[in-house]
Design a protein around this motif. Structure first.
Motif, PDB file in Angstrom:
ATOM      1  N   VAL A 234       0.843  -1.203   0.000  1.00 46.44           N
ATOM      2  CA  VAL A 234       0.000   0.000   0.000  1.00 46.44           C
ATOM      3  C   VAL A 234       0.876   1.249   0.000  1.00 46.44           C
ATOM      4  CG1 VAL A 234      -1.623   1.356   1.379  1.00 46.44           C
ATOM      5  CG2 VAL A 234      -1.997  -1.098   1.072  1.00 46.44           C
ATOM      6  N   GLN A 235       1.946   1.236   0.814  1.00 47.21           N
ATOM      7  CA  GLN A 235       2.847   2.390   0.870  1.00 47.21           C
ATOM      8  C   GLN A 235       3.515   2.623  -0.486  1.00 47.21           C
ATOM      9  OE1 GLN A 235       3.192   4.439   3.562  1.00 47.21           O
ATOM     10  NE2 GLN A 235       4.372   5.736   2.152  1.00 47.21           N
ATOM     11  N   LEU A 241       1.447   6.836  -6.595  1.00 46.30           N
ATOM     12  CA  LEU A 241       0.347   7.755  -6.868  1.00 46.30           C
ATOM     13  C   LEU A 241       0.777   9.202  -6.650  1.00 46.30           C
ATOM     14  CD1 LEU A 241      -2.615   8.271  -7.554  1.00 46.30           C
ATOM     15  CD2 LEU A 241      -3.152   7.911  -5.129  1.00 46.30           C
ATOM     16  N   GLN A 242       1.512   9.448  -5.570  1.00 45.61           N
ATOM     17  CA  GLN A 242       1.974  10.804  -5.289  1.00 45.61           C
ATOM     18  C   GLN A 242       2.932  11.288  -6.376  1.00 45.61           C
ATOM     19  OE1 GLN A 242       3.660  10.653  -1.354  1.00 45.61           O
ATOM     20  NE2 GLN A 242       1.654  10.563  -0.333  1.00 45.61           N
ATOM     21  N   ASN A 243       3.830  10.418  -6.820  1.00 46.95           N
ATOM     22  CA  ASN A 243       4.762  10.788  -7.885  1.00 46.95           C
ATOM     23  C   ASN A 243       4.015  11.076  -9.190  1.00 46.95           C
ATOM     24  OD1 ASN A 243       6.951  10.485  -6.163  1.00 46.95           O
ATOM     25  ND2 ASN A 243       7.277   8.319  -6.740  1.00 46.95           N
ATOM     26  N   LYS A 246       2.343  14.449  -8.860  1.00 49.02           N
ATOM     27  CA  LYS A 246       3.311  15.531  -9.007  1.00 49.02           C
ATOM     28  C   LYS A 246       3.693  15.722 -10.467  1.00 49.02           C
ATOM     29  CE  LYS A 246       5.414  15.122  -4.416  1.00 49.02           C
ATOM     30  NZ  LYS A 246       6.643  14.772  -3.657  1.00 49.02           N
ATOM     31  N   ALA A 247       3.938  14.584 -11.170  1.00 50.04           N
ATOM     32  CA  ALA A 247       4.310  14.668 -12.588  1.00 50.04           C
ATOM     33  C   ALA A 247       3.184  15.289 -13.402  1.00 50.04           C
ATOM     34  CB  ALA A 247       4.650  13.270 -13.102  1.00 50.04           C
ATOM     35  N   HIS A 248       1.952  14.930 -13.084  1.00 53.84           N
ATOM     36  CA  HIS A 248       0.798  15.479 -13.791  1.00 53.84           C
ATOM     37  C   HIS A 248       0.673  16.977 -13.519  1.00 53.84           C
ATOM     38  CE1 HIS A 248      -3.112  15.542 -15.698  1.00 53.84           C
ATOM     39  NE2 HIS A 248      -3.619  16.166 -14.619  1.00 53.84           N
TER      40      HIS A 248
END
Length: 267
Positions: A234-235, A241-243, A246-248
């Motif tokens: 999950v981590q 997902l966070q990366n 950020k890229a988006h």
């Protein structure tokens, strides 16, 4: 439903004391060992479950066969015994729902020498059938019974020690007590035997509880390992997902600037 005197004897149980440990998550069970007596030949045996009739006056109480087998699973519940090798029988109380008015009886009968027989007809003649009634109860019931027996014995000795009778009256008192003891010898022996069987049963139940704890500890270790792996997964997904977010966001910020530069003209 107790075994009647004068009936033939074919088999023996290592104990008739059955104590269900109902305060546990699993179905309570107890194992008994069944063995044939020497020289009796092949024997057919079976277990029956009865329920005490309660709609009649106390002096006319009797038993009738019930559908309680859905509550008791006896494995095996009937078979042919041809040798001196003991058979282990497991009695399981389904969902730990015990009813004091239930009765489990072991019946045994000799098989004809011809070898051909109908199991049901073997038990048509009561005088040729051995019946052994099991002493059913729960751990709490048996412990409470043992405590009451202990209290009775303690009260008896306390009253005797507190008695102020002396001399010949004391002798008469002791004689009376001695006669009472003799008349209750069978009951006392039964209580002693029951106490010994209760200790053996409680020791076995304690071992079962320990085994159950070990089993749960093992399962807990497996679940904890699975939880740690799932948590790590999950981590990892959260980081991805966070990366991605950020890229988006960076891409969305860069796109308008590139568009504005494309629209600029040099005069």
């Amino acid at each position: 439903m107790e075994q009647s005197n004068g009936h033939k004897l074919y088999v023996v149980l290592d104990q008739t004391f059955v104590c269900f440990d109902i305060d546990q998550p699993k179905n309570a069970c107890q194992k008994l060992k069944l063995n044939s007596l020497a020289g009796v030949g092949p024997i057919y045996w079976r277990f029956l479950v009865f329920k005490l009739r309660c709609e009649q006056p106390l002096e006319y109480l009797n038993f009738f066969k019930t559908n309680a087998p859905t509550r008791y699973f006896i494995t095996p519940n009937q078979a042919v015994l041809r040798d001196d090798e003991p058979i282990e029988v497991c009695i399981t109380l389904y969902q730990n729902k015990f009813r004091p008015r239930h009765e489990i009886v072991l019946q045994a009968a000799s098989i004809p020498e011809c070898g051909d027989f109908d199991p049901k007809k073997l038990f048509d003649s009561p005088e040729n059938v051995q019946s052994i009634s099991l002493d059913l109860g729960t751990t709490i019931m048996k412990i409470e019974s043992a405590v009451e027996i202990s209290k009775t014995a303690t009260d008896f000795h306390t009253a005797l020690d507190a008695s102020s009778v002396i001399g010949s009256d004391r002798v008469d008192q002791l004689k009376s007590i001695l006669n009472l003891t003799k008349s209750d010898t069978a009951l006392l022996e039964s209580n002693i035997t029951q106490a010994k069987q209760l200790k053996i049963t409680l020791d076995a139940q304690l071992q079962q509880r320990k085994a159950l704890v070990d089993e749960y500890k093992s399962k807990l270790t497996v679940l904890e390992g699975s939880y740690m792996r799932k948590s790590a997964e999950v981590q990892r997904l959260q980081n991805e997902l966070q990366n991605a977010q950020k890229a988006h966001a960076m891409k969305a910020t860069t796109a308008p600037n590139e568009k504005n530069q494309a629209n600029c003209s040099i005069s």
